[in-house]
Design a protein around this motif. Structure first.
Motif, PDB file in Angstrom:
ATOM      1  N   THR A  10     -20.493  70.790  12.143  1.00  0.00           N
ATOM      2  CA  THR A  10     -21.062  72.411  12.052  1.00  0.00           C
ATOM      3  C   THR A  10     -21.320  73.068  13.552  1.00  0.00           C
ATOM      4  O   THR A  10     -21.850  72.254  14.359  1.00  0.00           O
ATOM      5  CB  THR A  10     -22.280  72.192  11.102  1.00  0.00           C
ATOM      6  N   ILE A  11     -20.882  74.087  13.678  1.00  0.00           N
ATOM      7  CA  ILE A  11     -20.912  74.676  15.003  1.00  0.00           C
ATOM      8  C   ILE A  11     -22.131  75.626  14.649  1.00  0.00           C
ATOM      9  O   ILE A  11     -21.862  76.642  13.487  1.00  0.00           O
ATOM     10  CB  ILE A  11     -19.578  75.365  15.482  1.00  0.00           C
ATOM     11  N   ARG A  12     -23.047  75.884  15.324  1.00  0.00           N
ATOM     12  CA  ARG A  12     -24.138  76.588  15.086  1.00  0.00           C
ATOM     13  C   ARG A  12     -25.154  76.936  16.349  1.00  0.00           C
ATOM     14  O   ARG A  12     -24.766  76.368  17.401  1.00  0.00           O
ATOM     15  CB  ARG A  12     -25.179  76.087  14.249  1.00  0.00           C
ATOM     16  N   LEU A  60     -24.522  77.142  22.263  1.00  0.00           N
ATOM     17  CA  LEU A  60     -23.771  76.785  20.591  1.00  0.00           C
ATOM     18  C   LEU A  60     -23.783  75.212  20.442  1.00  0.00           C
ATOM     19  O   LEU A  60     -23.656  74.526  21.789  1.00  0.00           O
ATOM     20  CB  LEU A  60     -22.626  77.134  20.477  1.00  0.00           C
ATOM     21  N   ASP A 100     -13.267  77.758  19.545  1.00  0.00           N
ATOM     22  CA  ASP A 100     -13.186  78.617  18.426  1.00  0.00           C
ATOM     23  C   ASP A 100     -14.249  79.639  18.088  1.00  0.00           C
ATOM     24  O   ASP A 100     -14.317  80.895  18.153  1.00  0.00           O
ATOM     25  CB  ASP A 100     -12.614  77.968  17.231  1.00  0.00           C
ATOM     26  N   GLU A 101     -15.382  79.259  18.207  1.00  0.00           N
ATOM     27  CA  GLU A 101     -16.725  79.943  17.785  1.00  0.00           C
ATOM     28  C   GLU A 101     -16.939  80.850  19.011  1.00  0.00           C
ATOM     29  O   GLU A 101     -17.397  82.046  18.872  1.00  0.00           O
ATOM     30  CB  GLU A 101     -18.013  78.990  17.447  1.00  0.00           C
ATOM     31  N   SER A 104     -14.557  83.919  18.914  1.00  0.00           N
ATOM     32  CA  SER A 104     -15.035  84.536  17.889  1.00  0.00           C
ATOM     33  C   SER A 104     -16.319  85.518  18.199  1.00  0.00           C
ATOM     34  O   SER A 104     -16.284  86.719  17.643  1.00  0.00           O
ATOM     35  CB  SER A 104     -15.226  83.935  16.585  1.00  0.00           C
ATOM     36  N   ARG A 105     -16.945  84.997  19.065  1.00  0.00           N
ATOM     37  CA  ARG A 105     -18.147  85.797  19.312  1.00  0.00           C
ATOM     38  C   ARG A 105     -17.743  86.549  20.738  1.00  0.00           C
ATOM     39  O   ARG A 105     -18.647  87.702  20.969  1.00  0.00           O
ATOM     40  CB  ARG A 105     -19.395  84.964  19.981  1.00  0.00           C
TER      41      ARG A 105
END
Length: 156
Positions: A10-12, A60, A100-101, A104-105
């Motif tokens: 999970t990326i958070r 992240l 990727d996260e 997207s940010r």
């Protein structure tokens, strides 16, 4: 040793509770990398991971079964200060998930530097759409290892 991942990472966003794990991952990378001299002790490096980072950066983390196994630090302007994956969890797509996260940010683009001897990271960033900006190469950084600037131009 590469560990088999039983659960999907999970990326958070990082929390204060994740900072020590992020510092450990960076320290372990430095210790395991022959060409990278240790410029700061493990304690000095850990002292850089304070809650103050959250004011200027997006942090992240990759979480596997409630354990932080990777992290990515980005300035609010879209400069990636570092991305590290815990040694046993490499080659499982965690770096790609983190990137990727980040993309997207920051859909307008990202920049980062990569140590010239780190050819694995260089090729990873190329696969992720980053291109080297040769006119912005740093010949004499503080630690003596040349840095290459790379840019991802974002989504068109």
């Amino acid at each position: 040793m590469i560990r088999k991942i039983e659960t999907t990472p999970t990326i958070r966003p990082a929390t204060e509770a994740d900072l020590a794990a992020c510092a450990r991952i960076v320290n372990d990378y430095i210790d395991a990398t022959d060409w990278l001299p240790r410029a700061r002790s493990r304690e000095e490096m850990a002292a850089l991971f304070t809650p103050d980072l959250f004011a200027s950066r997006v942090l992240l983390v990759a979480d596997v079964a409630s354990a932080v196994v990777g992290g990515l630090s980005i300035s609010k302007e879209g400069f990636v200060h570092g991305m590290y994956v815990d040694l046993p969890f490499r080659r499982h797509g965690i770096g790609k998930l983190l990137m990727d996260e980040a993309k997207s940010r920051f859909p307008g683009g990202l920049e980062l530097t990569v140590f010239e001897p780190n050819t694995g990271a260089y090729h990873f960033y190329e696969r992720e759409g980053f291109r080297e900006l040769p006119d912005r190469r740093l010949e004499n950084p503080d630690d003596g290892i040349p840095l290459l600037l790379m840019r991802w131009d974002g989504k068109s």
